[in-house]
Design an enzyme around this catalytic site. Structure first.
Site, PDB file in Angstrom:
ATOM      1  N   ARG A  24     -70.964  80.485 -38.887  1.00  0.00           N
ATOM      2  CA  ARG A  24     -71.303  79.820 -37.634  1.00  0.00           C
ATOM      3  C   ARG A  24     -70.191  80.057 -36.630  1.00  0.00           C
ATOM      4  O   ARG A  24     -69.026  79.771 -36.912  1.00  0.00           O
ATOM      5  CB  ARG A  24     -71.486  78.318 -37.880  1.00  0.00           C
ATOM      6  CG  ARG A  24     -71.662  77.528 -36.603  1.00  0.00           C
ATOM      7  CD  ARG A  24     -71.929  76.046 -36.854  1.00  0.00           C
ATOM      8  NE  ARG A  24     -72.059  75.379 -35.575  1.00  0.00           N
ATOM      9  CZ  ARG A  24     -71.245  74.423 -35.122  1.00  0.00           C
ATOM     10  NH1 ARG A  24     -70.257  73.961 -35.878  1.00  0.00           N
ATOM     11  NH2 ARG A  24     -71.425  73.902 -33.927  1.00  0.00           N
ATOM     12  N   HIS A  60     -69.975  75.459 -27.215  1.00  0.00           N
ATOM     13  CA  HIS A  60     -68.965  74.688 -27.948  1.00  0.00           C
ATOM     14  C   HIS A  60     -67.804  74.414 -26.977  1.00  0.00           C
ATOM     15  O   HIS A  60     -66.707  74.910 -27.150  1.00  0.00           O
ATOM     16  CB  HIS A  60     -68.525  75.449 -29.199  1.00  0.00           C
ATOM     17  CG  HIS A  60     -67.831  74.611 -30.232  1.00  0.00           C
ATOM     18  ND1 HIS A  60     -68.209  74.599 -31.559  1.00  0.00           N
ATOM     19  CD2 HIS A  60     -66.783  73.770 -30.146  1.00  0.00           C
ATOM     20  CE1 HIS A  60     -67.421  73.783 -32.240  1.00  0.00           C
ATOM     21  NE2 HIS A  60     -66.538  73.266 -31.407  1.00  0.00           N
ATOM     22  N   TYR A  80     -67.079  64.424 -40.828  1.00  0.00           N
ATOM     23  CA  TYR A  80     -65.694  64.462 -41.289  1.00  0.00           C
ATOM     24  C   TYR A  80     -65.239  63.205 -42.018  1.00  0.00           C
ATOM     25  O   TYR A  80     -64.468  63.264 -42.959  1.00  0.00           O
ATOM     26  CB  TYR A  80     -64.753  64.696 -40.098  1.00  0.00           C
ATOM     27  CG  TYR A  80     -64.805  66.112 -39.557  1.00  0.00           C
ATOM     28  CD1 TYR A  80     -63.937  67.087 -40.040  1.00  0.00           C
ATOM     29  CD2 TYR A  80     -65.726  66.480 -38.591  1.00  0.00           C
ATOM     30  CE1 TYR A  80     -63.974  68.393 -39.564  1.00  0.00           C
ATOM     31  CE2 TYR A  80     -65.774  67.791 -38.111  1.00  0.00           C
ATOM     32  CZ  TYR A  80     -64.896  68.737 -38.606  1.00  0.00           C
ATOM     33  OH  TYR A  80     -64.945  70.030 -38.142  1.00  0.00           O
ATOM     34  N   GLU A  99     -70.390  71.486 -39.840  1.00  0.00           N
ATOM     35  CA  GLU A  99     -68.924  71.408 -39.939  1.00  0.00           C
ATOM     36  C   GLU A  99     -68.542  70.318 -40.915  1.00  0.00           C
ATOM     37  O   GLU A  99     -69.168  69.255 -40.938  1.00  0.00           O
ATOM     38  CB  GLU A  99     -68.260  71.041 -38.593  1.00  0.00           C
ATOM     39  CG  GLU A  99     -68.118  72.169 -37.633  1.00  0.00           C
ATOM     40  CD  GLU A  99     -67.446  71.732 -36.330  1.00  0.00           C
ATOM     41  OE1 GLU A  99     -66.585  70.827 -36.341  1.00  0.00           O
ATOM     42  OE2 GLU A  99     -67.815  72.303 -35.294  1.00  0.00           O
ATOM     43  N   ASN A 121     -72.226  67.596 -37.898  1.00  0.00           N
ATOM     44  CA  ASN A 121     -70.794  67.760 -38.147  1.00  0.00           C
ATOM     45  C   ASN A 121     -70.300  66.453 -38.731  1.00  0.00           C
ATOM     46  O   ASN A 121     -70.477  65.381 -38.127  1.00  0.00           O
ATOM     47  CB  ASN A 121     -70.028  68.063 -36.862  1.00  0.00           C
ATOM     48  CG  ASN A 121     -70.257  69.484 -36.381  1.00  0.00           C
ATOM     49  OD1 ASN A 121     -70.938  70.274 -37.033  1.00  0.00           O
ATOM     50  ND2 ASN A 121     -69.698  69.814 -35.233  1.00  0.00           N
ATOM     51  N   GLU A 167     -71.818  68.975 -30.742  1.00  0.00           N
ATOM     52  CA  GLU A 167     -71.253  67.641 -30.573  1.00  0.00           C
ATOM     53  C   GLU A 167     -71.344  67.061 -29.174  1.00  0.00           C
ATOM     54  O   GLU A 167     -70.340  66.962 -28.454  1.00  0.00           O
ATOM     55  CB  GLU A 167     -69.790  67.627 -31.029  1.00  0.00           C
ATOM     56  CG  GLU A 167     -69.624  67.942 -32.502  1.00  0.00           C
ATOM     57  CD  GLU A 167     -68.214  67.648 -33.006  1.00  0.00           C
ATOM     58  OE1 GLU A 167     -67.311  67.436 -32.178  1.00  0.00           O
ATOM     59  OE2 GLU A 167     -68.026  67.621 -34.225  1.00  0.00           O
TER      60      GLU A 167
HETATM   61  C1  PNW Z   1     -64.987  68.989 -34.215  1.00  0.00           C
HETATM   62  N1  PNW Z   1     -63.955  62.663 -34.619  1.00  0.00           N
HETATM   63  O1  PNW Z   1     -64.506  68.009 -33.357  1.00  0.00           O
HETATM   64  C2  PNW Z   1     -65.195  70.222 -33.356  1.00  0.00           C
HETATM   65  O2  PNW Z   1     -66.531  70.665 -33.351  1.00  0.00           O
HETATM   66  C3  PNW Z   1     -64.252  71.336 -33.638  1.00  0.00           C
HETATM   67  O3  PNW Z   1     -64.180  72.188 -32.535  1.00  0.00           O
HETATM   68  C4  PNW Z   1     -62.899  70.782 -34.033  1.00  0.00           C
HETATM   69  O4  PNW Z   1     -61.904  71.756 -34.129  1.00  0.00           O
HETATM   70  C5  PNW Z   1     -63.088  70.069 -35.358  1.00  0.00           C
HETATM   71  O5  PNW Z   1     -64.108  69.097 -35.279  1.00  0.00           O
HETATM   72  C6  PNW Z   1     -61.821  69.419 -35.881  1.00  0.00           C
HETATM   73  O6  PNW Z   1     -61.355  68.464 -34.978  1.00  0.00           O
HETATM   74  C7  PNW Z   1     -64.376  66.704 -33.738  1.00  0.00           C
HETATM   75  O7  PNW Z   1     -63.174  61.966 -33.915  1.00  0.00           O
HETATM   76  C8  PNW Z   1     -63.498  65.923 -33.030  1.00  0.00           C
HETATM   77  O8  PNW Z   1     -64.557  62.175 -35.571  1.00  0.00           O
HETATM   78  C9  PNW Z   1     -63.351  64.590 -33.307  1.00  0.00           C
HETATM   79  C10 PNW Z   1     -64.101  64.024 -34.326  1.00  0.00           C
HETATM   80  C11 PNW Z   1     -64.982  64.794 -35.056  1.00  0.00           C
HETATM   81  C12 PNW Z   1     -65.110  66.145 -34.750  1.00  0.00           C
END
Ligand code: PNW
Length: 506
Positions: free
Chosen positions: A95, A140, A329, A398, A327, A185
């Site tokens: 991706r 993006h 995390y 992601e 995405n 996002e």
């Molecule tokens: C994503 N949060 O951003 C983005 O899609 C990427 O470009 C970035 O490098 C990656 O995650 C790592 O940061 C996020 O606060 C930014 O939960 C913040 C969050 C989640 C994703």
């Protein structure tokens, strides 16, 4: 009879020890990146200026290490090495995103920059040579500056600018690309870019920025989707969806108050963008829009700070996605109790939502303040959206873990994170979620936005000091490679050496 069914179920559940469970053969394993974070070549061969170029050049102090993405990992010149890394890992899919201003320097579709199109043709063709499926994000975060000067996502013209761009892209690459993602996002685009100062264009219009952006982004997505559906799908046979950041926001306690607080926080985080597209009713989420309307009134605004969709717009947007890109995390525990609330500007999204959040101190901490390893969060988030939106096709677009720049190649914390996440992916598939792929963030270290090069997400380390931006596999790259090869997670797998190789057939 029930006892028999139950025991059959138990036997089938417990038949396979956890580490012997397999990912389906058609499950897409990949990695993800984004144009501004890896490409460099910020003004190469006719590329136009975008909002990250402008912000980092005029306000360098907003980036923690005063760096920028002018060179980044220089994938503009290293694309063959990138594809070699994909082959080393044995990826099914990759991706990446397109830089709008590299293709349309002014943002408007009157002039196409041929070398920009050429670069992406080369990148895509090189992947296809080795059977790697490209998954392409149109946006993006790197808006052409010219469009920002006209209001960017706050302009009601934004949806048509985006459709025009999408048509150029489908037309140029759609013969070979079958997985399209319109936006990466929306929350980070709209809240962080327009409603605060945490991403370009750091507009900080806390009262209305996010809501105006949300409306035009969702409309732009739907226009691109319908353009694809009407004019490209029949001849190209691909799919078009959107990627939304869906972290898990669960109730801190089982109280009604905390359940309601968690629901409102989910609406503020991702419901704003998911609800208009994936819900039966369409439009912005109810509880949050009622709150914003009420607050707006009390604050003296002549109308709600959250705009509405017309019935026709709702109809146009509803169902306009072939899949739900997630995405994911981390997770947060949400409470309605005052003791967990923190200060937010008034008026603003989080002031409107007015809930508190908590993360247990025992959850392991990455190099990013916001990123902790939370148990079961993929399962919680994905089963939730599946039930809510009638089991859409989902890709995890992601998921990943950050480390400090000086932490070297022995990234056992990243390996622990990925193994836990992928075990949770298997639990999620077993629960009946229609999940068909997983993209690790990221293939390699890159420009981590406001954190510059101080947070590293790569399976490959990048030496940003070197002229060639030398890429070296971390231990996690070998572990991910073995998971993809065996389609299993061996909790004890130790790579025999740290020398990379390419398996036959890749
Ligand atoms: C994503 N949060 O951003 C983005 O899609 C990427 O470009 C970035 O490098 C990656 O995650 C790592 O940061 C996020 O606060 C930014 O939960 C913040 C969050 C989640 C994703």
């Amino acid at each position: 009879m029930r006892a028999i069914i139950l025991s059959v179920l138990l036997v089938s559940c417990y038949a396979l020890p956890k580490h012997e469970r397999k990912f389906p053969d058609d499950f897409l394993f990949g990695t993800a990146t984004a144009s501004y974070q890896i490409e460099g070549g910020w003004n190469a061969d006719g590329k136009g200026e975008n909002i990250w170029d402008r912000m980092t050049h005029t306000r360098p102090e907003v980036i923690r290490d005063l760096s920028n993405g002018d060179e980044a990992a220089d994938s503009y010149n290293n694309y063959k090495r990138d594809v070699e890394m994909m082959r080393e890992l044995g990826l099914d899919a990759y991706r990446f995103s397109l830089s709008w201003a590299r293709i349309l320097p002014n943002g408007i579709a009157n002039e196409v920059n041929k070398p920009g199109v050429e670069f992406y043709n080369n990148y895509i063709n090189e992947m296809l040579k080795y059977n790697i499926t490209p998954m392409v994000t149109l946006y993006h975060w790197d808006l052409p500056q010219k469009l920002q000067d006209l209001g960017g996502f706050t302009s009601p013209l934004f949806p048509e600018w985006f459709e025009d761009y999408a048509r150029v892209v489908f037309d140029s690459f759609g013969d070979r690309v079958k997985h399209w993602i319109t936006f990466n996002e929306p929350r980070e685009i709209c809240y962080e870019g327009y409603g605060s100062t945490t991403k370009a264009p750091i507009l900080n219009a806390t009262d209305v920025g996010i809501y105006l952006c949300a409306k035009h982004l969702v409309l732009g997505h739907a226009r691109a989707y319908h353009a694809y559906d009407k004019d490209f799908r029949a001849s190209q046979g691909g799919t078009c969806g959107i990627t939304i950041s869906v972290n898990w926001f669960g109730p801190l306690t089982d109280s009604d108050e905390d359940h309601l607080a968690a629901e409102i926080r989910r609406q503020a985080e991702w419901g704003l963008y998911a609800e208009p597209i994936f819900s039966e009713e369409g439009g912005f989420p109810k509880e949050l829009s009622d709150k914003v309307a009420q607050n707006s009134k009390e604050q003296g605004y002549p109308r709600s700070r959250m705009p509405e969709f017309t019935e026709d717009e709702k109809e146009f947007i509803r169902g306009a996605s072939d899949f739900f890109g997630v995405n994911h995390y981390t997770a947060y525990l949400i409470s309605g109790d005052e003791q967990y609330k923190t200060w937010y500007p008034k008026p603003s999204l989080y002031d409107d939502a007015d809930v508190g959040s908590y993360t247990p101190p025992e959850w392991p901490q990455s190099a990013s303040v916001w990123l902790k390893q939370a148990p079961n969060s993929i399962y919680n988030a994905l089963t939730h959206i599946s039930e809510k939106y009638n089991y859409p096709l989902i890709y995890i677009t992601e998921n990943g873990w950050s480390s400090h720049p000086d932490s070297g190649l022995e990234d056992d914390d990243r390996i622990t994170y990925y193994r836990a996440a992928l075990n949770n992916v298997l639990d999620t598939i077993e629960a009946g979620v229609n999940l068909k792929g997983y993209m690790a963030w990221s293939l390699m270290d890159n420009f981590e936005w406001m954190e510059g090069f101080l947070e590293r997400f790569g399976l490959y380390h990048v030496d940003f000091e070197s002229a060639e931006k030398v890429r070296t596999p971390r231990k996690s790259a070998f572990v991910y490679k073995e998971i993809i090869r065996s389609r299993m997670i061996d909790p004890n797998y130790e790579p025999p050496s740290r020398t990379m190789w390419i398996d036959e057939g890749h």
